[in-house]
Design a protein around this motif. Structure first.
Motif, PDB file in Angstrom:
ATOM      1  N   MET A 138       0.831  -1.193   0.000  1.00 22.69           N
ATOM      2  CA  MET A 138       0.000   0.000   0.000  1.00 22.69           C
ATOM      3  C   MET A 138       0.871   1.250   0.000  1.00 22.69           C
ATOM      4  O   MET A 138       0.562   2.246  -0.661  1.00 22.69           O
ATOM      5  CB  MET A 138      -0.950  -0.013   1.199  1.00 22.69           C
ATOM      6  N   TYR A 139       1.973   1.214   0.749  1.00 24.39           N
ATOM      7  CA  TYR A 139       2.930   2.314   0.696  1.00 24.39           C
ATOM      8  C   TYR A 139       3.644   2.318  -0.658  1.00 24.39           C
ATOM      9  O   TYR A 139       3.915   3.379  -1.222  1.00 24.39           O
ATOM     10  CB  TYR A 139       3.957   2.186   1.825  1.00 24.39           C
ATOM     11  N   ALA A 140       3.951   1.125  -1.148  1.00 21.16           N
ATOM     12  CA  ALA A 140       4.619   1.019  -2.449  1.00 21.16           C
ATOM     13  C   ALA A 140       3.753   1.608  -3.555  1.00 21.16           C
ATOM     14  O   ALA A 140       4.279   2.148  -4.540  1.00 21.16           O
ATOM     15  CB  ALA A 140       4.940  -0.443  -2.741  1.00 21.16           C
ATOM     16  N   ALA A 141       2.423   1.518  -3.410  1.00 18.81           N
ATOM     17  CA  ALA A 141       1.535   2.081  -4.421  1.00 18.81           C
ATOM     18  C   ALA A 141       1.709   3.591  -4.512  1.00 18.81           C
ATOM     19  O   ALA A 141       1.638   4.175  -5.604  1.00 18.81           O
ATOM     20  CB  ALA A 141       0.078   1.730  -4.092  1.00 18.81           C
ATOM     21  N   VAL A 142       1.934   4.233  -3.364  1.00 15.34           N
ATOM     22  CA  VAL A 142       2.182   5.679  -3.365  1.00 15.34           C
ATOM     23  C   VAL A 142       3.491   5.979  -4.086  1.00 15.34           C
ATOM     24  O   VAL A 142       3.570   6.878  -4.927  1.00 15.34           O
ATOM     25  CB  VAL A 142       2.212   6.228  -1.923  1.00 15.34           C
ATOM     26  N   GLY A 143       4.529   5.209  -3.759  1.00 15.33           N
ATOM     27  CA  GLY A 143       5.805   5.399  -4.426  1.00 15.33           C
ATOM     28  C   GLY A 143       5.719   5.149  -5.916  1.00 15.33           C
ATOM     29  O   GLY A 143       6.316   5.876  -6.721  1.00 15.33           O
ATOM     30  N   SER A 144       4.973   4.114  -6.311  1.00 17.03           N
ATOM     31  CA  SER A 144       4.808   3.792  -7.720  1.00 17.03           C
ATOM     32  C   SER A 144       4.147   4.952  -8.455  1.00 17.03           C
ATOM     33  O   SER A 144       4.582   5.341  -9.550  1.00 17.03           O
ATOM     34  CB  SER A 144       3.967   2.524  -7.873  1.00 17.03           C
ATOM     35  N   TYR A 145       3.108   5.513  -7.854  1.00 18.83           N
ATOM     36  CA  TYR A 145       2.398   6.625  -8.491  1.00 18.83           C
ATOM     37  C   TYR A 145       3.324   7.821  -8.704  1.00 18.83           C
ATOM     38  O   TYR A 145       3.398   8.386  -9.804  1.00 18.83           O
ATOM     39  CB  TYR A 145       1.197   7.032  -7.639  1.00 18.83           C
ATOM     40  N   ILE A 146       4.049   8.212  -7.650  1.00 18.74           N
ATOM     41  CA  ILE A 146       4.897   9.402  -7.772  1.00 18.74           C
ATOM     42  C   ILE A 146       6.010   9.169  -8.782  1.00 18.74           C
ATOM     43  O   ILE A 146       6.311  10.035  -9.611  1.00 18.74           O
ATOM     44  CB  ILE A 146       5.482   9.781  -6.395  1.00 18.74           C
ATOM     45  N   ALA A 147       6.624   7.998  -8.736  1.00 23.56           N
ATOM     46  CA  ALA A 147       7.711   7.706  -9.675  1.00 23.56           C
ATOM     47  C   ALA A 147       7.212   7.693 -11.113  1.00 23.56           C
ATOM     48  O   ALA A 147       7.881   8.205 -12.028  1.00 23.56           O
ATOM     49  CB  ALA A 147       8.351   6.365  -9.319  1.00 23.56           C
ATOM     50  N   ARG A 148       6.037   7.106 -11.342  1.00 22.10           N
ATOM     51  CA  ARG A 148       5.515   7.010 -12.704  1.00 22.10           C
ATOM     52  C   ARG A 148       5.048   8.364 -13.221  1.00 22.10           C
ATOM     53  O   ARG A 148       5.289   8.722 -14.381  1.00 22.10           O
ATOM     54  CB  ARG A 148       4.376   5.994 -12.754  1.00 22.10           C
ATOM     55  N   ILE A 149       4.390   9.139 -12.365  1.00 24.95           N
ATOM     56  CA  ILE A 149       3.878  10.429 -12.828  1.00 24.95           C
ATOM     57  C   ILE A 149       5.014  11.400 -13.084  1.00 24.95           C
ATOM     58  O   ILE A 149       4.938  12.270 -13.958  1.00 24.95           O
ATOM     59  CB  ILE A 149       2.851  10.998 -11.826  1.00 24.95           C
ATOM     60  N   TRP A 150       6.099  11.247 -12.332  1.00 25.22           N
ATOM     61  CA  TRP A 150       7.294  12.069 -12.534  1.00 25.22           C
ATOM     62  C   TRP A 150       7.805  11.893 -13.966  1.00 25.22           C
ATOM     63  O   TRP A 150       8.168  12.861 -14.630  1.00 25.22           O
ATOM     64  CB  TRP A 150       8.360  11.632 -11.539  1.00 25.22           C
ATOM     65  N   ARG A 151       7.803  10.631 -14.420  1.00 24.50           N
ATOM     66  CA  ARG A 151       8.281  10.331 -15.772  1.00 24.50           C
ATOM     67  C   ARG A 151       7.248  10.693 -16.833  1.00 24.50           C
ATOM     68  O   ARG A 151       7.580  11.310 -17.849  1.00 24.50           O
ATOM     69  CB  ARG A 151       8.633   8.839 -15.868  1.00 24.50           C
ATOM     70  N   ILE A 152       5.999  10.344 -16.599  1.00 24.84           N
ATOM     71  CA  ILE A 152       4.952  10.538 -17.603  1.00 24.84           C
ATOM     72  C   ILE A 152       4.734  12.020 -17.908  1.00 24.84           C
ATOM     73  O   ILE A 152       4.523  12.412 -19.060  1.00 24.84           O
ATOM     74  CB  ILE A 152       3.639   9.874 -17.126  1.00 24.84           C
ATOM     75  N   PHE A 153       4.807  12.871 -16.874  1.00 28.25           N
ATOM     76  CA  PHE A 153       4.576  14.300 -17.057  1.00 28.25           C
ATOM     77  C   PHE A 153       5.869  15.098 -17.162  1.00 28.25           C
ATOM     78  O   PHE A 153       5.829  16.323 -17.218  1.00 28.25           O
ATOM     79  CB  PHE A 153       3.718  14.848 -15.910  1.00 28.25           C
ATOM     80  N   ASP A 154       7.009  14.400 -17.158  1.00 25.96           N
ATOM     81  CA  ASP A 154       8.309  15.055 -17.327  1.00 25.96           C
ATOM     82  C   ASP A 154       8.466  16.219 -16.341  1.00 25.96           C
ATOM     83  O   ASP A 154       8.646  17.374 -16.739  1.00 25.96           O
ATOM     84  CB  ASP A 154       8.464  15.550 -18.771  1.00 25.96           C
ATOM     85  N   PHE A 155       8.435  15.917 -15.076  1.00 32.53           N
ATOM     86  CA  PHE A 155       8.487  16.942 -14.037  1.00 32.53           C
ATOM     87  C   PHE A 155       9.788  17.747 -14.089  1.00 32.53           C
ATOM     88  O   PHE A 155      10.882  17.212 -14.300  1.00 32.53           O
ATOM     89  CB  PHE A 155       8.397  16.291 -12.665  1.00 32.53           C
TER      90      PHE A 155
END
Length: 285
Positions: A138-155
């Motif tokens: 459940m904590y990993a899901a938060v990490g997965s979201y942030i890591a993926r969105i960082w790449r997808i939206f080119d932060f």
């Protein structure tokens, strides 16, 4: 179908959506909003699947099954994680983030369940102490979201504070999650420190053609709000229970938003150490 065909198909769909000709004006704004939602949903893939599993097993999992529900959730989470790596829906760098979150989250779970902050009411074989192993995901899901969105939206970021200062804040927040059981809770001071550090910071992201920006503190709050909503789904599904929910389910207190906000800062800083901080010019719409 090859192992990478799923990822390739999605890449083609995404490329097609990115290059679709859309007239300027309201039609383009609406399309950008929909594309933003699509990308957000894709970034939430791991967490969304976990929530579906929590609800589905709560409603339909056989009570007399040979495999405990919690153990099934652990094995299912491992299968999802493995499939995302095999089909290249997630990078190995992002997997490192998830592994770090799993360890940090499990350590916190061991302490918090011992302190009586929440309980896992069902039996399991795959557990450490009172903590079933699926909880770390459940904590990993938060990490997965942030890591993926960082790449997808080119932060990228404007006015981002020194990395060492953000690490110190994240460590202080993590320590306070434990220490406030014996010492004064300093979360108000931690909120103030976060405002001082990130108050001028903006996250720059590209949902479609044009880079957009948002105050980073606002971004933390919005993600924390969605985590709080997901937590309500998790407790409704009896994945875990707070002491005040023992006599019947009700929505999790809004006060938990503060805890999730601070956890968001820890999560964000962890991901930043792996992805790195890309600085952006200030003149972004």
């Amino acid at each position: 179908m090859t192992l990478t065909s799923g990822a390739t198909r999605f890449a083609r769909i995404r490329a097609r959506l990115e290059t679709l000709p859309v007239a300027e004006g309201p039609q383009a704004w609406a399309y950008e909003f929909l594309l933003f939602g699509f990308k957000q949903g894709w970034a939430c893939l791991f967490g969304g699947l976990m929530l579906v599993l929590l609800l589905a097993t709560h409603l339909f999992y056989p009570a007399d099954a040979a495999l405990h529900r919690y153990d099934f959730l652990t094995l299912a989470a491992l299968a999802i994680q493995g499939a995302m790596l095999v089909f290249r829906l997630e990078s190995w760098r992002e997997a490192k983030v998830i592994a770090a979150f799993h360890v940090i989250g499990t350590v916190m779970e061991l302490f918090k369940t011992q302190a009586g902050s929440w309980i896992y009411p069902e039996a399991s074989l795959l557990h450490i102490g009172a903590v079933p192993l699926f909880s770390g995901f459940m904590y990993a899901a938060v990490g997965s979201y942030i890591a993926r969105i960082w790449r997808i939206f080119d932060f990228s970021f404007t006015h981002y504070p020194p990395v060492w200062a953000t690490v110190l804040l994240a460590v202080a927040i993590y320590i306070n999650f434990f220490a406030h059981h014996w010492l004064p809770d300093v979360r108000l001071a931690l909120f103030a420190a976060a405002i001082l550090l990130f108050g001028r910071s903006w996250a720059v992201f590209t949902p479609w053609r044009i880079p957009r920006r948002m105050p980073l503190l606002l971004g933390f709050f919005l993600v924390a709000l969605f985590i709080w909503l997901a937590e309500n789904i998790g407790t409704f599904a009896n994945a875990w229970t707070y002491p005040d929910q023992r006599d019947g389910w009700h929505m999790v207190s809004l006060a938990k938003l503060g805890s999730w906000y601070l956890l968001m800062i820890i999560s964000f800083v962890l991901v930043s150490l792996i992805h790195g901080i890309k600085r952006s010019p200030a003149q972004i719409r």
